[in-house]
Motif scaffolding. Structure first.
Motif, short mmCIF file in Angstrom:
data_model
loop_
_atom_site.label_atom_id
_atom_site.label_comp_id
_atom_site.label_asym_id
_atom_site.label_seq_id
_atom_site.Cartn_x
_atom_site.Cartn_y
_atom_site.Cartn_z
N SER A 1 0.86 -1.19 0.00
CA SER A 1 0.00 0.00 0.00
C SER A 1 0.89 1.23 0.00
N SER A 2 0.29 2.37 -0.30
CA SER A 2 1.06 3.61 -0.31
C SER A 2 0.45 4.57 0.70
N PRO A 3 1.17 5.05 1.68
CA PRO A 3 2.56 4.69 1.96
C PRO A 3 2.65 3.30 2.57
N GLY A 4 3.82 2.71 2.48
CA GLY A 4 4.05 1.38 3.04
C GLY A 4 3.95 1.41 4.56
N LYS A 5 3.83 0.24 5.16
CA LYS A 5 3.73 0.12 6.62
C LYS A 5 4.88 -0.70 7.16
N TRP A 6 5.36 -0.32 8.34
CA TRP A 6 6.40 -1.05 9.06
C TRP A 6 5.77 -1.90 10.15
N PHE A 7 6.32 -3.10 10.35
CA PHE A 7 5.88 -3.97 11.42
C PHE A 7 7.10 -4.45 12.20
N HIS A 8 6.98 -4.50 13.51
CA HIS A 8 8.08 -4.86 14.40
C HIS A 8 7.74 -6.15 15.13
N PHE A 9 8.68 -7.09 15.15
CA PHE A 9 8.51 -8.36 15.84
C PHE A 9 9.71 -8.56 16.76
N PRO A 10 9.58 -8.18 18.03
CA PRO A 10 10.70 -8.35 18.97
C PRO A 10 10.94 -9.82 19.25
N SER A 11 12.19 -10.15 19.57
CA SER A 11 12.54 -11.53 19.88
C SER A 11 13.17 -11.60 21.25
N SER A 12 12.89 -12.67 21.96
CA SER A 12 13.49 -12.86 23.29
C SER A 12 14.68 -13.81 23.24
N ASN A 13 15.03 -14.32 22.07
CA ASN A 13 16.13 -15.26 21.93
C ASN A 13 17.46 -14.51 21.83
N ARG A 14 18.16 -14.39 22.95
CA ARG A 14 19.43 -13.64 22.99
C ARG A 14 20.49 -14.25 22.06
N ALA A 15 20.40 -15.53 21.78
CA ALA A 15 21.39 -16.19 20.92
C ALA A 15 21.35 -15.66 19.49
N LEU A 16 20.26 -15.04 19.08
CA LEU A 16 20.14 -14.53 17.72
C LEU A 16 20.58 -13.07 17.57
N LYS A 17 21.00 -12.43 18.67
CA LYS A 17 21.46 -11.04 18.55
C LYS A 17 22.67 -11.00 17.63
N ARG A 18 22.60 -10.13 16.62
CA ARG A 18 23.67 -10.07 15.62
C ARG A 18 23.87 -8.64 15.13
N ILE A 19 25.13 -8.35 14.82
CA ILE A 19 25.49 -7.15 14.06
C ILE A 19 26.48 -7.57 12.98
N GLY A 20 26.51 -6.82 11.90
CA GLY A 20 27.46 -7.07 10.83
C GLY A 20 27.24 -8.38 10.09
N HIS A 21 26.06 -8.93 10.14
CA HIS A 21 25.72 -10.19 9.50
C HIS A 21 25.09 -9.93 8.13
N ARG A 22 24.73 -10.99 7.45
CA ARG A 22 24.03 -10.90 6.17
C ARG A 22 22.83 -11.84 6.19
N THR A 23 21.80 -11.45 5.46
CA THR A 23 20.68 -12.36 5.19
C THR A 23 20.59 -12.53 3.68
N CYS A 24 20.19 -13.71 3.27
CA CYS A 24 20.08 -14.02 1.85
C CYS A 24 18.87 -14.92 1.66
N LEU A 25 18.05 -14.61 0.69
CA LEU A 25 16.87 -15.41 0.38
C LEU A 25 17.22 -16.41 -0.71
N LEU A 26 16.95 -17.70 -0.45
CA LEU A 26 17.19 -18.75 -1.42
C LEU A 26 16.12 -19.82 -1.24
N ASN A 27 15.34 -20.06 -2.30
CA ASN A 27 14.31 -21.11 -2.29
C ASN A 27 13.38 -21.02 -1.07
N ASP A 28 12.78 -19.88 -0.83
CA ASP A 28 11.83 -19.66 0.26
C ASP A 28 12.42 -19.81 1.65
#
Length: 111
Positions: free
Chosen positions: A58-85
């Motif tokens: 939609s215009s304008p677009g909307k932001w959604f926030h999903f907080p996580s409680s899993n401290r093991a996933l805290k990351r900086i300087g990482h990359r995400t890549c989409l491959l086959n869903d």
């Protein structure tokens, strides 16, 4: 996880990321998926593991926030890549901002 369904759940808080750096962003159809990074606030725990989704259907677009409680996933300087869903979370540094993260995490994603 189907992104269109995820942003319409009660878990979705409508607000954009504030002052992130060293985060990742992957485009999945009409969605931008932002993960982790470091907040620019003055708090002691600046490395985060939150997921943000920008819905550009939609215009304008909307932001959604999903907080996580899993401290093991805290990351900086990482990359995400989409491959086959699957969104792959690779590399970066952990919660202290100094310890390398050798684990590769995946999240199944579809439109």
């Amino acid at each position: 996880m189907q992104l269109s369904r995820l942003v319409s759940t009660e878990k979705a808080c409508e607000h954009p990321p504030k002052g992130l750096r060293h985060h990742s962003c992957s485009v999945v159809g009409p969605f931008a998926v932002i993960f982790g990074g470091e907040t620019l606030g003055k708090g002691r725990d600046a490395v985060c593991n939150d997921l943000y989704v920008h819905d550009a259907r939609s215009s304008p677009g909307k932001w959604f926030h999903f907080p996580s409680s899993n401290r093991a996933l805290k990351r900086i300087g990482h990359r995400t890549c989409l491959l086959n869903d699957k969104l792959y979370l690779v590399g970066g540094f952990g919660a202290d901002g100094k310890t390398p993260c050798p684990e590769i995490s995946t999240l199944e994603i579809s439109l």
